[in-house]
Structures are given as C-alpha cells and as structure tokens.
Design a protein around this motif. Structure first.
Motif, PDB file in Angstrom:
ATOM      1  N   MET A 123       0.833  -1.206   0.000  1.00 25.25           N
ATOM      2  CA  MET A 123       0.000   0.000   0.000  1.00 25.25           C
ATOM      3  C   MET A 123       0.869   1.258   0.000  1.00 25.25           C
ATOM      4  SD  MET A 123      -3.571   0.429   2.123  1.00 25.25           S
ATOM      5  CE  MET A 123      -2.938   1.219   3.593  1.00 25.25           C
ATOM      6  N   ASN A 124       1.927   1.211  -0.782  1.00 25.75           N
ATOM      7  CA  ASN A 124       2.861   2.327  -0.965  1.00 25.75           C
ATOM      8  C   ASN A 124       3.043   2.537  -2.474  1.00 25.75           C
ATOM      9  OD1 ASN A 124       3.777   2.479   1.943  1.00 25.75           O
ATOM     10  ND2 ASN A 124       4.347   0.372   1.455  1.00 25.75           N
ATOM     11  N   PRO A 125       3.473   3.686  -2.975  1.00 22.57           N
ATOM     12  CA  PRO A 125       3.754   4.904  -2.225  1.00 22.57           C
ATOM     13  C   PRO A 125       2.467   5.613  -1.826  1.00 22.57           C
ATOM     14  CG  PRO A 125       3.998   5.289  -4.564  1.00 22.57           C
ATOM     15  CD  PRO A 125       3.715   3.823  -4.414  1.00 22.57           C
ATOM     16  N   THR A 126       2.596   6.599  -0.960  1.00 22.28           N
ATOM     17  CA  THR A 126       1.407   7.292  -0.461  1.00 22.28           C
ATOM     18  C   THR A 126       1.189   8.636  -1.136  1.00 22.28           C
ATOM     19  OG1 THR A 126       2.753   8.211   1.337  1.00 22.28           O
ATOM     20  CG2 THR A 126       1.520   6.178   1.795  1.00 22.28           C
ATOM     21  N   SER A 127       2.047   8.977  -2.103  1.00 16.66           N
ATOM     22  CA  SER A 127       1.858  10.236  -2.832  1.00 16.66           C
ATOM     23  C   SER A 127       2.322  10.078  -4.270  1.00 16.66           C
ATOM     24  CB  SER A 127       2.641  11.375  -2.165  1.00 16.66           C
ATOM     25  OG  SER A 127       4.030  11.241  -2.418  1.00 16.66           O
ATOM     26  N   ARG A 128       1.827  10.951  -5.128  1.00 15.41           N
ATOM     27  CA  ARG A 128       2.236  10.926  -6.529  1.00 15.41           C
ATOM     28  C   ARG A 128       3.706  11.298  -6.692  1.00 15.41           C
ATOM     29  NH1 ARG A 128      -2.492  14.326  -9.380  1.00 15.41           N
ATOM     30  NH2 ARG A 128      -2.380  15.408  -7.399  1.00 15.41           N
ATOM     31  N   GLU A 129       4.207  12.162  -5.793  1.00 16.46           N
ATOM     32  CA  GLU A 129       5.616  12.547  -5.874  1.00 16.46           C
ATOM     33  C   GLU A 129       6.528  11.358  -5.586  1.00 16.46           C
ATOM     34  OE1 GLU A 129       6.659  15.411  -7.113  1.00 16.46           O
ATOM     35  OE2 GLU A 129       4.510  15.723  -7.422  1.00 16.46           O
ATOM     36  N   ILE A 170      -4.567   2.037  -7.891  1.00 15.12           N
ATOM     37  CA  ILE A 170      -4.825   3.397  -8.377  1.00 15.12           C
ATOM     38  C   ILE A 170      -3.681   3.929  -9.243  1.00 15.12           C
ATOM     39  CG2 ILE A 170      -3.830   4.579  -6.364  1.00 15.12           C
ATOM     40  CD1 ILE A 170      -6.224   6.529  -6.522  1.00 15.12           C
ATOM     41  N   TYR A 171      -2.476   3.346  -9.091  1.00 13.38           N
ATOM     42  CA  TYR A 171      -1.311   3.816  -9.842  1.00 13.38           C
ATOM     43  C   TYR A 171      -0.946   2.919 -11.023  1.00 13.38           C
ATOM     44  CZ  TYR A 171      -0.440   6.818  -5.753  1.00 13.38           C
ATOM     45  OH  TYR A 171      -0.552   7.745  -4.745  1.00 13.38           O
ATOM     46  N   LEU A 172      -1.673   1.847 -11.244  1.00 14.87           N
ATOM     47  CA  LEU A 172      -1.284   0.894 -12.286  1.00 14.87           C
ATOM     48  C   LEU A 172      -1.160   1.527 -13.672  1.00 14.87           C
ATOM     49  CD1 LEU A 172      -3.245  -2.386 -11.433  1.00 14.87           C
ATOM     50  CD2 LEU A 172      -0.789  -2.209 -11.886  1.00 14.87           C
ATOM     51  N   ILE A 173      -2.206   2.173 -14.122  1.00 14.72           N
ATOM     52  CA  ILE A 173      -2.187   2.731 -15.472  1.00 14.72           C
ATOM     53  C   ILE A 173      -1.221   3.910 -15.588  1.00 14.72           C
ATOM     54  CG2 ILE A 173      -3.578   3.852 -17.255  1.00 14.72           C
ATOM     55  CD1 ILE A 173      -5.911   2.082 -16.383  1.00 14.72           C
ATOM     56  N   PRO A 174      -1.214   4.871 -14.635  1.00 15.27           N
ATOM     57  CA  PRO A 174      -0.224   5.953 -14.739  1.00 15.27           C
ATOM     58  C   PRO A 174       1.215   5.449 -14.748  1.00 15.27           C
ATOM     59  CG  PRO A 174      -1.918   6.529 -13.151  1.00 15.27           C
ATOM     60  CD  PRO A 174      -2.153   5.097 -13.521  1.00 15.27           C
ATOM     61  N   LEU A 175       1.526   4.455 -13.916  1.00 16.70           N
ATOM     62  CA  LEU A 175       2.884   3.925 -13.886  1.00 16.70           C
ATOM     63  C   LEU A 175       3.234   3.230 -15.194  1.00 16.70           C
ATOM     64  CD1 LEU A 175       3.678   2.437 -10.361  1.00 16.70           C
ATOM     65  CD2 LEU A 175       4.899   4.205 -11.601  1.00 16.70           C
ATOM     66  N   GLN A 176       2.289   2.491 -15.723  1.00 12.05           N
ATOM     67  CA  GLN A 176       2.544   1.780 -16.975  1.00 12.05           C
ATOM     68  C   GLN A 176       2.865   2.752 -18.102  1.00 12.05           C
ATOM     69  OE1 GLN A 176       0.816  -2.249 -18.486  1.00 12.05           O
ATOM     70  NE2 GLN A 176      -0.731  -0.712 -18.768  1.00 12.05           N
ATOM     71  N   ASP A 177       2.220   3.912 -18.078  1.00 10.35           N
ATOM     72  CA  ASP A 177       2.459   4.918 -19.106  1.00 10.35           C
ATOM     73  C   ASP A 177       3.809   5.609 -18.940  1.00 10.35           C
ATOM     74  OD1 ASP A 177       0.013   4.369 -20.228  1.00 10.35           O
ATOM     75  OD2 ASP A 177      -1.037   6.002 -19.199  1.00 10.35           O
ATOM     76  N   LEU A 178       4.325   5.658 -17.701  1.00  4.42           N
ATOM     77  CA  LEU A 178       5.559   6.384 -17.419  1.00  4.42           C
ATOM     78  C   LEU A 178       6.807   5.513 -17.459  1.00  4.42           C
ATOM     79  CD1 LEU A 178       4.362   8.578 -14.400  1.00  4.42           C
ATOM     80  CD2 LEU A 178       4.824   9.370 -16.724  1.00  4.42           C
TER      81      LEU A 178
END
Length: 236
Positions: free
Chosen positions: A13-19, A46-54
């Motif tokens: 359940m990490n990271p806790t921020s977008r930064e 919640i971060y799966l798709i944004p991370l995959q794009d980056l």
C-alpha cells in the motif's frame, strides 16, 4: 531451456503520494538494468495505469490482486478482464497478507488463478508458511497444501503462465510428481521472503531460486541492485 531470472517488486500500500511514485519511476527509468532479467512491479491499483504509461518498456506492471469474476456487483474488486483491458500483464495472487489478513483460502486463490489465466493474465502465485508453522517444521506440508488446489485447477500448459513465489524453494520435486517433470523444470520459483541488496547475491546463488518477489526494498534505490543480482554474481 534456461529459466529467465525474475525480479518482482511488491509496493503493497505504498507509495502514499504521486511525488513518491514519480521518484520511484525516475530511479527505474534511469538505471542500468540487466536486460536478461524480467522485471515486474506491483503498485497500488490506483497507480497501475499511470505507472505503466511512465515506465520504460522493459519494466512491466502487476496488479496486487484480482477477483475471479469478470464483472458484476462486487464492490471494491478488480476483475481479470479489466486488468487485461488496461494492458496489465501480471497479477499477484495468494500473497501471505491476503491469506492472513483477508482470510483468503487456498481454494479461493486457485479460483482466482484459473480466472486470471483464462482472461489472459500471467500469475505471480504466492505460497508460504507462517512463522509458527515454520517453527513447527510444517513448511513442506503447508506449502504443498496451498499448491494442491491450484494443481487441481490448472491444466499442464497453464503453468507456463505462472511464477511461484514461496518462502522456500524446495517445491520443484512436488511439482514434478503432482503435475509433470517438464513443468517442474520450466516453472520459475522465486524467493518470497525478505530480500535486500545485502542478501540478494547469497539468495540468488542458491539452487532452484529463479528470482525474487521484493517487498519494502522495492521502494528504495537498492531495488536496482537486486534486479542486477545475476550480473553482480557473474562479475564476482
């Protein structure tokens, strides 16, 4: 055929921020990673798709869990079909925290594994004993009992889509007898205990250890050193 070394990073359940997320991506994208290692990271959903794009294309993503139904009134769950539609290639199933904190049975894990593979996902299947079970010398019994429902559910050809993450690596003989010798020889069995840069070389040199599923250390720069364990062993 040689089994490709596999390093997975379970962010839990990490990271806790977008930064923090951006900082992790920057480390991986700029690192000199061993191209002979399959690298998969599992961020919160919640971060799966944004991370995959980056992320650089050499680093894949995994969901930390999924349900065994493709759709329906199951509030809070993610289906295998949704993960496939989002382009997510892997899912972690049967993690010790799912078994102990959320009371998932081995039969439920087997159902999820079947559904995930049917949908087109690859599975990082976790099995392992508790501390009390280890101290009681029940590791072999517990791990084989957790694997048995999966063995009963999967077909022989399905195992090429499975990576097993146990707390110990003494299960290849069980797979040889329960499934097939060729499956036991080809399936990747990765170490699912506590892995750090300090112990990765020792663990990575052990017989039948085909990689790691890393917890807390996957959130730190040392994760790069863990990914490059085999390269470091070859040069030492």
């Amino acid at each position: 055929m040689a089994r490709k070394f596999f390093v997975g990073g379970n962010f839990k359940m990490n990271p806790t921020s977008r930064e923090q997320k951006k900082a992790l991506v920057k480390v991986l994208n700029e690192a000199d990673l061993d191209p002979n290692v399959e690298v998969v990271i599992a961020p919160p959903a919640i971060y799966l798709i944004p991370l995959q794009d980056l992320l650089r294309k050499e680093v894949q993503v995994a969901a930390q869990n999924c349900y065994f139904k493709s759709s329906g009134a199951f509030t809070g769950e993610i289906s295998p079909a949704q993960l496939v539609d989002a382009g997510v290639p892997y899912v972690i199933l049967g993690h010790s925290e799912r078994r102990t904190l959320f009371h998932e049975t081995s039969e439920l894990v087997a159902q999820k594994t079947r559904a995930a593979i049917d949908a087109g996902l690859r599975v990082i299947l976790c099995v392992g004993e508790t501390l009390a079970e280890r101290e009681a010398e029940r590791t072999k019994e517990v791990v084989e009992a957790q694997l048995a429902p999966v063995v009963a559910t999967l077909k022989k050809d399905d195992w090429e889509k499975v990576v097993i993450a146990p707390a110990h690596a003494d299960i290849r003989a069980f797979l040889a007898s329960a499934v097939a010798p060729e499956v036991a020889e080809s399936v990747r069995i990765i170490y699912g205990g506590s892995v750090t840069a300090a112990n990765s070389k020792e663990l990575g040199s052990q017989k039948d250890v085909d990689g790691f599923l890393v917890g807390g250390a996957s959130l730190k720069p040392e994760f790069v050193d863990i990914i490059n364990t085999k390269r470091a062993l070859a040069s030492s």
